[in-house]
Design a protein around this motif. Structure first.
Motif, PDB file in Angstrom:
ATOM      1  N   MET A 128       0.842  -1.185   0.000  1.00 20.84           N
ATOM      2  CA  MET A 128       0.000   0.000   0.000  1.00 20.84           C
ATOM      3  C   MET A 128       0.887   1.249   0.000  1.00 20.84           C
ATOM      4  N   ILE A 129       0.508   2.216  -0.803  1.00 21.51           N
ATOM      5  CA  ILE A 129       1.211   3.497  -0.881  1.00 21.51           C
ATOM      6  C   ILE A 129       0.320   4.566  -0.264  1.00 21.51           C
ATOM      7  N   ASP A 130       0.879   5.348   0.645  1.00 22.12           N
ATOM      8  CA  ASP A 130       0.165   6.460   1.269  1.00 22.12           C
ATOM      9  C   ASP A 130       1.097   7.664   1.185  1.00 22.12           C
ATOM     10  N   THR A 131       0.791   8.602   0.283  1.00 22.39           N
ATOM     11  CA  THR A 131       1.666   9.735   0.033  1.00 22.39           C
ATOM     12  C   THR A 131       0.840  10.994  -0.201  1.00 22.39           C
ATOM     13  N   THR A 132       1.506  12.069  -0.522  1.00 21.28           N
ATOM     14  CA  THR A 132       0.801  13.311  -0.845  1.00 21.28           C
ATOM     15  C   THR A 132       1.204  13.779  -2.232  1.00 21.28           C
TER      16      THR A 132
END
Length: 89
Positions: free
Chosen positions: A1-5
């Motif tokens: 899972m990727i969680d970025t801005t």
């Protein structure tokens, strides 16, 4: 899972045409793609949800991608934002 801005840098923000271009990218992938402000995330494959975000220029959005093709999805979304949705400024 990727969680970025990701930062909205195009002049008009995430308006109808830009949202349409984002949909063209996100719907190519099987991964779940959500975008939003903080904990208020919406489906990045749903144009109405994108338009309801009201994301103008200068806003930083959270991007959460989960699935087998998440890396490629992130790459293409980042390219689209960096290219300012290919709009003339």
């Amino acid at each position: 899972m990727i969680d970025t801005t990701i930062d909205v840098i195009n002049k008009l923000g995430l308006h109808a045409r830009a949202s349409g271009k984002l949909i063209e990218v996100t719907t190519k992938f099987s991964a779940s793609i959500q975008i939003g402000k903080g904990d208020k995330l919406v489906d990045a494959k749903n144009i109405m949800s994108l338009l309801m975000l009201g994301a103008g220029k200068g806003i930083t959005l959270r991007l959460v991608i989960d699935g087998a093709d998440e890396d490629k999805a992130l790459e293409e979304i980042q390219m689209l934002f960096a290219a300012k949705f290919y709009e003339a400024e």
